[in-house]
Design an enzyme around this catalytic site. Structure first.
Site, mmCIF file in Angstrom:
data_model
loop_
_atom_site.group_PDB
_atom_site.id
_atom_site.type_symbol
_atom_site.label_atom_id
_atom_site.label_comp_id
_atom_site.label_asym_id
_atom_site.label_seq_id
_atom_site.Cartn_x
_atom_site.Cartn_y
_atom_site.Cartn_z
ATOM 1 C CB SER A 1 -0.895 0.005 1.243
ATOM 2 O OG SER A 1 -0.109 -0.008 2.413
ATOM 3 C CB SER B 1 -12.747 -14.125 2.303
ATOM 4 O OG SER B 1 -13.076 -14.572 1.016
ATOM 5 C CE LYS C 1 -8.449 -12.845 4.612
ATOM 6 N NZ LYS C 1 -8.020 -11.706 5.436
ATOM 7 C CE1 TYR D 1 -6.897 -13.552 1.238
ATOM 8 C CE2 TYR D 1 -8.388 -14.884 -0.094
ATOM 9 C CZ TYR D 1 -8.159 -13.777 0.686
ATOM 10 O OH TYR D 1 -9.187 -12.905 0.943
ATOM 11 C CG ASN E 1 2.251 -11.353 6.339
ATOM 12 O OD1 ASN E 1 3.022 -10.601 6.921
ATOM 13 N ND2 ASN E 1 1.127 -10.923 5.794
HETATM 14 C C1 UD1 Z 1 -11.263 -14.359 -5.560
HETATM 15 C C2 UD1 Z 1 -10.688 -15.493 -4.768
HETATM 16 C C3 UD1 Z 1 -11.222 -15.465 -3.370
HETATM 17 C C4 UD1 Z 1 -10.911 -14.123 -2.744
HETATM 18 C C5 UD1 Z 1 -11.461 -13.004 -3.595
HETATM 19 C C6 UD1 Z 1 -10.936 -11.689 -3.035
HETATM 20 C C7 UD1 Z 1 -10.178 -17.291 -6.403
HETATM 21 C C8 UD1 Z 1 -10.543 -18.641 -6.880
HETATM 22 N N1 UD1 Z 1 -10.977 -16.775 -5.433
HETATM 23 O O1 UD1 Z 1 -12.685 -14.536 -5.667
HETATM 24 O O2 UD1 Z 1 -10.630 -16.495 -2.608
HETATM 25 O O3 UD1 Z 1 -11.500 -14.053 -1.457
HETATM 26 O O4 UD1 Z 1 -10.986 -13.118 -4.935
HETATM 27 O O5 UD1 Z 1 -11.322 -10.629 -3.817
HETATM 28 O O6 UD1 Z 1 -9.233 -16.688 -6.868
HETATM 29 N N2 UD1 Z 1 -12.606 -13.567 -13.979
HETATM 30 C C9 UD1 Z 1 -12.380 -13.586 -15.340
HETATM 31 N N3 UD1 Z 1 -11.230 -13.007 -15.809
HETATM 32 C C10 UD1 Z 1 -10.296 -12.421 -14.993
HETATM 33 C C11 UD1 Z 1 -10.535 -12.407 -13.587
HETATM 34 C C12 UD1 Z 1 -11.699 -13.006 -13.122
HETATM 35 O O7 UD1 Z 1 -13.178 -14.109 -16.099
HETATM 36 O O8 UD1 Z 1 -9.270 -11.946 -15.489
HETATM 37 C C13 UD1 Z 1 -13.856 -14.149 -13.453
HETATM 38 C C14 UD1 Z 1 -13.641 -15.335 -12.527
HETATM 39 O O9 UD1 Z 1 -13.636 -16.538 -13.251
HETATM 40 C C15 UD1 Z 1 -14.840 -15.218 -11.590
HETATM 41 C C16 UD1 Z 1 -15.162 -13.728 -11.549
HETATM 42 O O10 UD1 Z 1 -14.492 -13.165 -12.665
HETATM 43 O O11 UD1 Z 1 -15.946 -15.856 -12.153
HETATM 44 C C17 UD1 Z 1 -14.672 -13.059 -10.297
HETATM 45 O O12 UD1 Z 1 -13.299 -13.357 -10.125
HETATM 46 P P1 UD1 Z 1 -12.400 -12.646 -9.014
HETATM 47 O O13 UD1 Z 1 -12.573 -11.189 -9.080
HETATM 48 O O14 UD1 Z 1 -11.015 -13.180 -9.133
HETATM 49 O O15 UD1 Z 1 -13.052 -13.109 -7.652
HETATM 50 P P2 UD1 Z 1 -13.337 -14.601 -7.085
HETATM 51 O O16 UD1 Z 1 -12.683 -15.626 -7.887
HETATM 52 O O17 UD1 Z 1 -14.814 -14.723 -6.903
#
Ligand code: UD1
Length: 346
Positions: free
Chosen positions: A38, A127, A156, A152, A102
């Site tokens: 940060s 989370s 939690k 990670y 950490n």
């Molecule tokens: C993720 C973490 C979760 C964490 C949270 C914190 C994983 C599997 N889970 O949640 O443990 O608590 O972030 O913010 O990483 N997506 C795309 N393209 C991208 C990025 C994401 O299609 O480049 C899609 C993913 O497949 C998902 C959705 O967007 O369906 C949300 O993804 P993301 O923002 O990474 O969150 P989570 O996976 O729900």
């Protein structure tokens, strides 16, 4: 002034928005942060928004001696809000020890700081990842918790177990764990927001960086899920709504309204949106086309996650106020401000 609240990780994404909310609600916020992920200038931005610059203790809470000294100095605090942690899912899979060391050492040193100094209350940043792949939707706090997919996520879950044991053994200490769904958005001023280091992992910063030309192409991870358009469903929640929920949780503890000394609440809107909903809303809010392509599924992604919100509404007197357009337009405003001249140093 209602009293002093220590915010660990208070220069970070959710931490900085919570500091703003605390100040706006009459609390004194003291930030404990090692600035590893940060920027200190965020404190000046908080001053621009609230008129008050919070005090910073530059401290590595995973270091026992540093943590001891910092908590002793602020033993008059009424509560601690614990955000300080590493949060990159992919990195945690590669470097599990880094994450366990950490995230858990800093929590243990914080709890010790509470015991040594009689700081009775803690709010923990958890989370929805603790639910793993849910059997029942919407996800209520009674849903079974499961082993998360990443180290990670597991920090939690383990942290919640530590807090539960700690609260059970020390009846004069109280903890609330807040389980966030998918935090996005930024303060409406555009002065603070998410500041991912390196290439972002989460969807929204990826979308805004693509639109800003920092990244070339957005990959959509899979369109063969059982949803209306084949892309996964998540419960996106505005970071400012989350910040307000932390203030409500502090108020619940300091006024002894909690029903047990370890409580958990989901923080979500209860609405599920697909990845394509996010892309379409972004394109309409920003009035531009995103360069994206559908690729294969990402390991560990589940079809749908969205929250049951009634417990937070009934007990914390909190519910989300902002809609998806607010979330996405504020994130876009922040990204544009970042790209137009912010100094990334200090
Ligand atoms: C993720 C973490 C979760 C964490 C949270 C914190 C994983 C599997 N889970 O949640 O443990 O608590 O972030 O913010 O990483 N997506 C795309 N393209 C991208 C990025 C994401 O299609 O480049 C899609 C993913 O497949 C998902 C959705 O967007 O369906 C949300 O993804 P993301 O923002 O990474 O969150 P989570 O996976 O729900």
């Amino acid at each position: 002034m209602k009293g002093k609240i220590i915010v660990t990780g208070g220069c970070g994404y959710i931490g900085s928005h919570t500091v703003v909310s605390l100040i706006e609600n009459g609390y004194e916020a003291v930030v404990f942060d090692n600035l590893s992920n940060s920027k200190e200038f965020i404190l000046d931005r908080i001053k621009e928004i609230t008129g008050k610059k919070p005090r910073l203790e530059k401290v590595d809470l995973a270091d026992e001696q540093q943590a001891k000294a910092a908590y002793k100095k602020h033993r008059d605090a009424m509560a601690i809000i614990n955000f300080a942690a590493y949060k990159a899912v992919g990195e945690s899979v590669k470097e599990p020890l880094l994450y366990y060391k950490n995230n858990l050492s800093s929590l243990l040193n914080t709890l010790q700081g509470q015991v040594d100094n009689g700081i009775e209350n803690i709010i923990f940043s958890s989370s929805a990842t603790v639910y793993g792949e849910p059997d029942v939707l919407p996800i209520s706090e009674n849903n079974e918790t499961k082993r998360p997919f990443s180290p990670y996520g597991n920090t939690k879950k383990m942290a919640e177990e530590i807090l539960e044991d700690f609260s059970y053994a020390n009846s004069n200490f109280s903890a609330i764990s807040l389980r966030y769904f998918n935090p996005i958005g930024a303060h409406q001023s555009g002065l603070i927001g998410e500041f991912p280091s390196g290439t972002p992992n989460n969807l929204l910063p990826y979308v805004t960086q693509c639109a800003a030309g920092v990244l070339k192409e957005l990959q959509v991870f899979g369109n063969d899920y059982p949803s209306k358009d084949g892309t996964p469903i998540r419960d996106y929640i505005h970071v400012v709504d989350l910040a307000v929920a932390h203030v409500k949780a502090v108020e619940r503890l300091v006024t002894n309204k909690n029903k047990s000394n370890f409580e958990v609440f989901n923080l979500g809107t209860g609405n599920g949106y697909t990845v394509l909903d996010i892309i379409n809303t972004f394109e309409s809010v920003a009035n531009l086309k995103l360069n994206y392509k559908i690729v294969g599924r990402r390991e560990g992604d589940v079809t749908a996650l969205y929250a049951a919100t009634n417990l937070a509404k009934d007990e914390l007197d909190w519910q989300s106020k902002f809609d998806l357009e607010d979330m996405i337009s504020s994130a876009w405003k922040w990204e544009q401000n970042l790209r137009s001249g912010t100094k990334f140093s200090n």
